[in-house]
Design an enzyme around this catalytic site. Sequence first.
Site, PDB file in Angstrom:
ATOM      1  N   GLU B  71       0.800  -1.227   0.000  1.00 29.08           N
ATOM      2  CA  GLU B  71       0.000   0.000   0.000  1.00 29.08           C
ATOM      3  C   GLU B  71       0.831   1.274   0.000  1.00 29.08           C
ATOM      4  OE1 GLU B  71      -0.880  -2.672   1.664  1.00 29.08           O
ATOM      5  OE2 GLU B  71      -2.891  -3.115   0.910  1.00 29.08           O
ATOM      6  N   PHE B  94      -9.397  -1.426   1.159  1.00 32.49           N
ATOM      7  CA  PHE B  94     -10.257  -1.090   2.294  1.00 32.49           C
ATOM      8  C   PHE B  94      -9.678   0.147   2.977  1.00 32.49           C
ATOM      9  CE2 PHE B  94     -11.340  -5.462   1.583  1.00 32.49           C
ATOM     10  CZ  PHE B  94     -12.664  -5.584   1.976  1.00 32.49           C
ATOM     11  N   ASP B  96      -9.511   0.918   5.917  1.00 27.95           N
ATOM     12  CA  ASP B  96      -8.732   0.573   7.112  1.00 27.95           C
ATOM     13  C   ASP B  96      -7.230   0.497   6.809  1.00 27.95           C
ATOM     14  OD1 ASP B  96     -11.210  -0.889   8.873  1.00 27.95           O
ATOM     15  OD2 ASP B  96     -11.387  -0.884   6.698  1.00 27.95           O
ATOM     16  N   PHE B  97      -6.888   0.221   5.548  1.00 27.08           N
ATOM     17  CA  PHE B  97      -5.474   0.041   5.199  1.00 27.08           C
ATOM     18  C   PHE B  97      -4.713   1.366   5.114  1.00 27.08           C
ATOM     19  CE2 PHE B  97      -6.983  -3.884   2.564  1.00 27.08           C
ATOM     20  CZ  PHE B  97      -7.450  -4.473   3.718  1.00 27.08           C
ATOM     21  N   HIS B 140     -11.635  -4.141   8.991  1.00 26.89           N
ATOM     22  CA  HIS B 140     -12.175  -4.032   7.624  1.00 26.89           C
ATOM     23  C   HIS B 140     -13.520  -3.305   7.600  1.00 26.89           C
ATOM     24  CE1 HIS B 140      -9.156  -6.901   6.270  1.00 26.89           C
ATOM     25  NE2 HIS B 140      -9.640  -6.884   5.050  1.00 26.89           N
TER      26      HIS B 140
HETATM   27  C1  LIG Z   1      -2.773  -4.270   4.139  1.00 28.20           C
HETATM   28  C2  LIG Z   1      -3.719  -5.136   3.425  1.00 28.20           C
HETATM   29  N1  LIG Z   1      -3.796  -5.064   2.083  1.00 28.20           N
HETATM   30  C3  LIG Z   1      -4.666  -5.830   1.417  1.00 28.20           C
HETATM   31  C4  LIG Z   1      -5.493  -6.681   2.072  1.00 28.20           C
HETATM   32  C5  LIG Z   1      -6.520  -7.488   1.336  1.00 28.20           C
HETATM   33  N2  LIG Z   1      -6.083  -8.875   1.279  1.00 28.20           N
HETATM   34  C6  LIG Z   1      -6.432  -9.750   2.215  1.00 28.20           C
HETATM   35  S1  LIG Z   1      -5.719 -11.222   2.017  1.00 28.20           S
HETATM   36  C7  LIG Z   1      -4.936 -10.697   0.626  1.00 28.20           C
HETATM   37  C8  LIG Z   1      -4.059 -11.637  -0.114  1.00 28.20           C
HETATM   38  C9  LIG Z   1      -3.001 -12.188   0.741  1.00 28.20           C
HETATM   39  O1  LIG Z   1      -2.237 -13.082   0.012  1.00 28.20           O
HETATM   40  P1  LIG Z   1      -1.176 -14.006   0.716  1.00 28.20           P
HETATM   41  O2  LIG Z   1      -0.321 -13.210   1.619  1.00 28.20           O
HETATM   42  O3  LIG Z   1      -0.512 -14.772  -0.338  1.00 28.20           O
HETATM   43  O4  LIG Z   1      -2.049 -14.949   1.656  1.00 28.20           O
HETATM   44  P2  LIG Z   1      -3.115 -16.052   1.233  1.00 28.20           P
HETATM   45  O5  LIG Z   1      -4.430 -15.360   1.112  1.00 28.20           O
HETATM   46  O6  LIG Z   1      -2.680 -16.673  -0.028  1.00 28.20           O
HETATM   47  O7  LIG Z   1      -3.132 -16.996   2.381  1.00 28.20           O
HETATM   48  C10 LIG Z   1      -5.238  -9.377   0.356  1.00 28.20           C
HETATM   49  C11 LIG Z   1      -4.744  -8.613  -0.804  1.00 28.20           C
HETATM   50  C12 LIG Z   1      -5.393  -6.718   3.482  1.00 28.20           C
HETATM   51  N3  LIG Z   1      -6.192  -7.490   4.210  1.00 28.20           N
HETATM   52  N4  LIG Z   1      -4.488  -5.952   4.122  1.00 28.20           N
END
Ligand SMILES: Cc1ncc(C[n+]2csc(CCOP(=O)(O)OP(=O)(O)O)c2C)c(N)n1
Lengths: 329, 336
Positions: B71, B94, B96-97, B140
């Site tokens: 981000e 979101f 929140d980020f 969120h």
């Molecule tokens: C700071 C932040 N950015 C984006 C998100 C939205 N988000 C939640 S899970 C995710 C993907 C995460 O991928 P990975 O680290 O590979 O974990 P996996 O879901 O494959 O277990 C995203 C983009 C978030 N929750 N927090």
Amino acid sequence: MAHAPTTPPLSKEQLLKAYRQMKTIREFEERLHIEIQTGEIPGFTHLYAGQEAVAVGVCAHLSDSDYIVSTHRGHGHCIAKGCDVGGMMLEIYGRAAGLCKGKGGSMHIADVTKGMLGANAIVGGGPPLAVGAAIACRNRGDKTVSIAFGGDGSANQGTVFEAMNMAVVLKVPTVFVFENNGYAEHTGADYAVGSKDIAGRARGFGMPAESCDGADFFAVYAAAGRAIALGREGKGPATIEPRITRYYGHFEGDPQLYRAKDETKELRETMDCLKNFRARVTREGWLTNAEMDAIDSDVLALIDSAVKTARAAPPPNDAELTTDVYATY
Amino acid sequence: MTQKSMRDAINEALHLEMERDPRIIVLGEDVSGGAGGTSGNREASGGIFGVTKGLWPKYGDARVIDTPISESAIIGAAAGAALAGLRPVAELMFADFVGVCMDQIYNQAAKFRYMFGGKGSCPVVIRTAMGAGMNMGAQHSQTIYPFITAVPGMKVVIPSNAYDAKGLMITALRGDDPVMFFEHKALYPRKGEVPDGAYTIPFGEAALVREGEHVTVVALARMVVFAEKAIDALAKEGITCDLIDPRTTSPLDEETILESVASTGRLVVIDESPPRCSVAADIAAMVASKGFRSLKAPIVQVTAPHAPVPFARELERAYVPSPARIEQAIREVLKD
Ligand SMILES: Cc1ncc(C[n+]2csc(CCOP(=O)(O)OP(=O)(O)O)c2C)c(N)n1
Ligand SMILES: [Mg+2]
């Protein structure tokens, strides 16, 4: 004719426990996948099915006085770290008796008394916390460690880079576990991880790192064992990158348009830690099918009763809105 | 005119303006989706809420950029590209980020024009989904617009309906200052009349959503929908209210609010955020200092409690100001 039994890397009791935990996670998630379709479970749920050997292979080395931080996909880590399965199910249903009183939900399950410092809905939120926990471990001098679980996607977050460098600088016992399941939401890891090599990145920060087969409990157990031993010996952080897959979508309801049509069907055949485990332990003569079948039925009953209890349990009282916060207005 | 959801209205604004202005680029996580996937579908997402659908097929990699989960780099790159002559729309999945990228918003993008003595501008639009109502838990579900409203240099847009969202987005895309554009998740599917072509809605001009005599009600985003419910119910008893939707909290249309309070003498402010340093508190303070002599009763604020957003359905419902609480607040302000 079976071969003469070889010596297992874990005691029989530990092997049975590992199998039980992996099976519990699988059944917990498979059952949630079904129950979510009833609409009774609030919010967004990210299932860990397929990745069980990672959580269990790592946590098999830990006791309650070691720490883990987890992610949005945290159910497996919680179960492997000893969180109460019934309390987790109640939490996911948003019930008063849940592990976090229904205030946290699937993405925030925690049990500090078990060294489980929380699932985390912020990607990259956990690793800095794990470094802090490792400072506490180091200062106590009791050879405890902290584990930072994260995904391939989290490996691209600045907070994670900062945490990795700081762990090296401070030489604290943190093990970074990057579960590379190939995707972050709807984007492939081969696109988003520029170097395509997360373990290599960790080496760049100055810590030992290795990748391993995440569907092979014994491979994860061995790699995690080496990494954790370094921490316990005061030699600083390390990284492991288990290569794994998730059986379901990013969250429940994800149409998975980014995945080839039968990808998960095939991966369930070729990358199943439970099948791999069974094949290995029976081939080596470490456990019998009957022993594991008995666990299977235990686990089914446990999950079934957790769901029944959670469905019938009362929600939190409105008065809980303003408890657990230092002041309210 | 056709009925369109707020999701589609914002999407349409992006399509129209990208067509018109080649400097506009879109970047964020999964704004297209599918990169590096095994299906070969390069628009596997179109934004996690579907707001950026159809942009990648039309404009491709150069103008529609799927980013890693980074981000600070997303917002920072958008701000840097803006300094270098582009007009980026950065999606923060979101609201929140903001915790992850706040520096790039408030120390960087917001301050450039001023710090550089007016030389250079930073026309970046940060789109983000906010709000409770989907049981997404404490990290969120927040409505963090008070933090951003407090930052000099930022424009803050908080639409309550599809029509406004489209017009405000086009204004945002044509302006020269950084804008944070808050989209309430629960409003995405709500439909309203939206013309097909481009139109703009000026910032700092509130909408008078209901006209009445007895009370001035100010509300934002989803709270406008809830306030309408409460006000329409009270109208049956002969209690009528002005309902003002500021639409932008920075700049804030103080005049419309003060004029209304001058005629009603009573103010209720609704805010989905916790009460301290909220937009409700800000508007209440503004009216208390600039409209004190018009007031016939203490100002009533209806806000979330000073607590994180809880997960359980029942708790989240109790957390968010409801039509019933708004109705009660209107009755209360009429007591004196
Ligand atoms: C700071 C932040 N950015 C984006 C998100 C939205 N988000 C939640 S899970 C995710 C993907 C995460 O991928 P990975 O680290 O590979 O974990 P996996 O879901 O494959 O277990 C995203 C983009 C978030 N929750 N927090
Ligand atoms: Mg992943």
